[in-house]
Design a protein around this motif. Structure first.
Motif, PDB file in Angstrom:
ATOM      1  N   TYR A   1      20.299  12.493  50.867  1.00 16.54           N
ATOM      2  CA  TYR A   1      19.438  13.488  50.217  1.00 16.54           C
ATOM      3  C   TYR A   1      19.739  14.892  50.746  1.00 16.54           C
ATOM      4  O   TYR A   1      19.955  15.826  49.969  1.00 16.54           O
ATOM      5  N   TRP A   2      19.739  15.034  52.071  1.00 15.01           N
ATOM      6  CA  TRP A   2      19.960  16.364  52.655  1.00 15.01           C
ATOM      7  C   TRP A   2      21.392  16.831  52.445  1.00 15.01           C
ATOM      8  O   TRP A   2      21.636  18.013  52.173  1.00 15.01           O
ATOM      9  N   GLY A   3      22.346  15.906  52.555  1.00 14.75           N
ATOM     10  CA  GLY A   3      23.728  16.289  52.300  1.00 14.75           C
ATOM     11  C   GLY A   3      23.936  16.733  50.866  1.00 14.75           C
ATOM     12  O   GLY A   3      24.631  17.721  50.592  1.00 14.75           O
TER      13      GLY A   3
ATOM     14  N   TYR B   1      12.879   3.041  42.840  1.00 15.71           N
ATOM     15  CA  TYR B   1      14.325   2.928  42.610  1.00 15.71           C
ATOM     16  C   TYR B   1      14.723   3.946  41.549  1.00 15.71           C
ATOM     17  O   TYR B   1      14.117   4.015  40.486  1.00 15.71           O
ATOM     18  N   GLY B   2      15.748   4.751  41.825  1.00 13.99           N
ATOM     19  CA  GLY B   2      16.123   5.835  40.924  1.00 13.99           C
ATOM     20  C   GLY B   2      16.769   5.345  39.632  1.00 13.99           C
ATOM     21  O   GLY B   2      16.196   5.436  38.556  1.00 13.99           O
ATOM     22  N   GLY B   3      17.983   4.828  39.749  1.00 12.72           N
ATOM     23  CA  GLY B   3      18.681   4.307  38.585  1.00 12.72           C
ATOM     24  C   GLY B   3      19.314   5.383  37.718  1.00 12.72           C
ATOM     25  O   GLY B   3      19.334   6.567  38.054  1.00 12.72           O
TER      26      GLY B   3
ATOM     27  N   HIS C   1      19.232   9.747  37.694  1.00 11.81           N
ATOM     28  CA  HIS C   1      20.406  10.518  38.106  1.00 11.81           C
ATOM     29  C   HIS C   1      21.071  11.230  36.931  1.00 11.81           C
ATOM     30  O   HIS C   1      21.688  12.278  37.107  1.00 11.81           O
ATOM     31  N   ASP C   2      20.929  10.674  35.745  1.00 11.21           N
ATOM     32  CA  ASP C   2      21.505  11.327  34.571  1.00 11.21           C
ATOM     33  C   ASP C   2      20.883  12.707  34.360  1.00 11.21           C
ATOM     34  O   ASP C   2      21.564  13.652  33.967  1.00 11.21           O
TER      35      ASP C   2
ATOM     36  N   SER D   1      18.226  12.414  45.370  1.00 10.95           N
ATOM     37  CA  SER D   1      18.197  11.151  46.106  1.00 10.95           C
ATOM     38  C   SER D   1      19.350  10.236  45.726  1.00 10.95           C
ATOM     39  O   SER D   1      19.971  10.374  44.670  1.00 10.95           O
ATOM     40  N   SER D   2      19.571   9.264  46.596  1.00 12.00           N
ATOM     41  CA  SER D   2      20.630   8.284  46.399  1.00 12.00           C
ATOM     42  C   SER D   2      20.082   7.065  45.672  1.00 12.00           C
ATOM     43  O   SER D   2      20.083   7.013  44.444  1.00 12.00           O
ATOM     44  N   THR D   3      19.571   6.089  46.404  1.00 16.18           N
ATOM     45  CA  THR D   3      19.076   4.849  45.789  1.00 16.18           C
ATOM     46  C   THR D   3      17.595   4.933  45.452  1.00 16.18           C
ATOM     47  O   THR D   3      17.196   4.756  44.300  1.00 16.18           O
TER      48      THR D   3
END
Length: 269
Positions: A124-126, A214-216, A220-221, A235-237
């Motif tokens: 997230y921070w990266g 959970y993002g999915g 992310h799109d 976020s990642s996952t």
């Protein structure tokens, strides 16, 4: 089942060295899982199958898809593989092993959960840092060349970004010094997650419909569709970091708006 897994693992350690398994074996496993899970989404997009589940109506051209694959192979062999080779002594120093017995499922599950937690935090921070003006323009913009992502674009990035955000994936295992089998399981789960997040489709069976936070792909799109200064959804996952720091407000507002529109349409019917 356990005996089958152990006998299969025994075969591997009898015929290959620790170095071969940890470096070459990991690379082959990564490439296999990545391309086998990512290529079907190119086929779906080209053929127009399951288009009702596609998040964006826009499609990538075959030339753009092929350019992505060509660069990915270059990055994987020139960046990923050397990183796996040079990081091997670090993992060995931290306690990674490939010998029997295999770790218990309790140990594996605990470590995998820890890896997801620390990966989400560091990523997230990266990722937020990569969206600062200079780093975005010179590094992260390559990943955002595809405003309509498909599965394989998940690893399409500047070499510096591959190293920078790749740190988020390996920091957990580096801390715990896991069994190689656990490391492989973590790698498979991480690859499948990031391919799904970039696949461009939101299915009824997508994990985000069943797993809280959970993002999915839909989450992310949204990040890929907007300008870097306004994107959010870093976020990642799991998305709790965006929720805590309010960087998903635009996405949540859009979802609420769509939900209200659907509700209004149902009332008119």
């Amino acid at each position: 089942m356990a005996s089958l897994i152990e006998s299969s693992w025994q075969y591997l350690i009898d015929h290959f060295s620790d170095f071969q398994l940890a470096c070459i074996g990991s690379f082959i496993l990564h490439e296999s899982v990545f391309f086998l899970s990512g290529l079907p989404f190119i086929y779906l997009e080209r053929r127009g199958y399951l288009s009702k589940y596609k998040i964006q109506s826009k499609n990538n051209t075959p030339a753009a898809q092929e350019r992505c694959i060509t660069r990915l192979l270059l990055y994987h062999f020139c960046v990923n593989l050397p990183v796996m080779i040079f990081s091997y002594p670090v993992f060995k120093f931290m306690g990674m092993r490939s010998s029997l017995p295999l770790p218990s499922w309790n140990v594996v599950l605990t470590q995998i959960i820890f890896y997801f937690i620390i990966e989400d935090f560091v990523f997230y921070w990266g990722h937020r840092i990569l969206h600062t003006k200079w780093l975005y323009q010179h590094v992260h913009s390559i990943h955002h060349e595809y405003a309509t992502p498909f599965g394989l674009t998940s690893e399409y990035a500047h070499p510096a970004e591959i190293l920078f955000l790749g740190f988020a994936t390996i920091i957990g295992p580096a801390i715990t010094g896991p069994h190689l089998a656990t490391l492989w399981l973590w790698m498979v789960l991480r690859v499948l997650e990031t391919v799904e997040a970039h696949c461009g489709y939101h299915f009824p069976w997508s994990l985000s419909n069943f797993i809280p936070l959970y993002g999915g792909a839909d989450f992310h799109d949204y990040h890929h569709r907007l300008l870097y200064t306004k994107s959010g959804n870093y976020s990642s996952t799991f998305v709790y970091m965006d929720w805590i720091f309010g960087t998903d407000k635009g996405y949540r507002k859009l979802k609420a708006l769509k939900s209200n529109e659907i509700e209004a349409e149902h009332k008119q019917m």
